[in-house]
Scaffold this motif. Structure first.
Motif: not given
Length: 203
Positions: A147-170
């Motif tokens: 299916i085409p990317l949805t807002c829900n999936e983009i948010q999930r990917l953004f948090i998983s790939v971008v936000v969490r790594p920036v906040h460190g190993p924890g």
């Protein structure tokens, strides 16, 4: 409702509509499938340059009726009226979507200015997701088995790939980015199969 034949209640007026004029049409795609209803339109008495019509929607399962009193500067087709009536669902869906994706309802309202800032921030976050989704759909064709990317999936990917790594190993998500992207593709393929099943059932 005032018609050329007199004034009637909307529910009484519908009973005078012949069965042959009802048309099965979609009000647009919903969360899982096309939203098919039976539709009919009745011309009402015009006032000055105001064209008035009564759009009637009938649930194909329960027979429940919904009425739309339509005003336009020119006589509108049934397809146009249905498109406008169906857009209400998208507007209503925006509010729960902003609550889930952007935290619209997670602010403790104490003062009006702070509430205004929070709502503005939530709307900007939701707009960011919507723009990214539009850009993906416009410039990157989606494979037929996803299916085409949805807002829900983009948010999930953004948090998983971008936000969490920036906040460190924890706060790091488990697995490398390729693993998380693989899970995203699996979810989208599963949703594509589910949507195809719903479409076949509707047909």
């Amino acid at each position: 409702m005032t018609t050329g034949a007199g004034t009637f209640r909307a529910d009484a007026l519908v009973k005078k509509v012949p069965k042959r004029v009802w048309q099965k049409l979609s009000a647009g795609r919903g969360a899982k499938e096309q939203r098919f209803y039976d539709w009919s339109v009745i011309d009402l008495v015009e006032v000055a340059l105001d064209h008035r019509q009564l759009l009637v929607r009938r649930n194909r399962t329960t027979g429940e009726l919904a009425f739309h009193h339509c005003h336009s500067t020119a006589s509108a087709s049934l397809a146009t009226l249905i498109k406008v009536a169906g857009s209400r669902w998208e507007v209503e869906e925006t509010f729960p979507s902003e609550k889930v994706l952007a935290g619209l309802d997670e602010h403790q309202v104490r003062r009006y200015p702070s509430r205004g800032r929070w709502v503005t921030l939530a709307m900007l976050a939701h707009a960011f997701l919507a723009v990214v989704r539009f850009d993906e759909h416009a410039h990157r064709p989606t494979p037929g088995d996803l299916i085409p990317l949805t807002c829900n999936e983009i948010q999930r990917l953004f948090i998983s790939v971008v936000v969490r790594p920036v906040h460190g190993p924890g706060h790091r998500a488990t697995g490398p980015p390729a693993h998380r992207l693989g899970w995203s593709a699996w979810r989208r393929s599963h949703q594509a199969r589910s949507r195809a099943g719903h479409d076949r059932r509707q047909v």
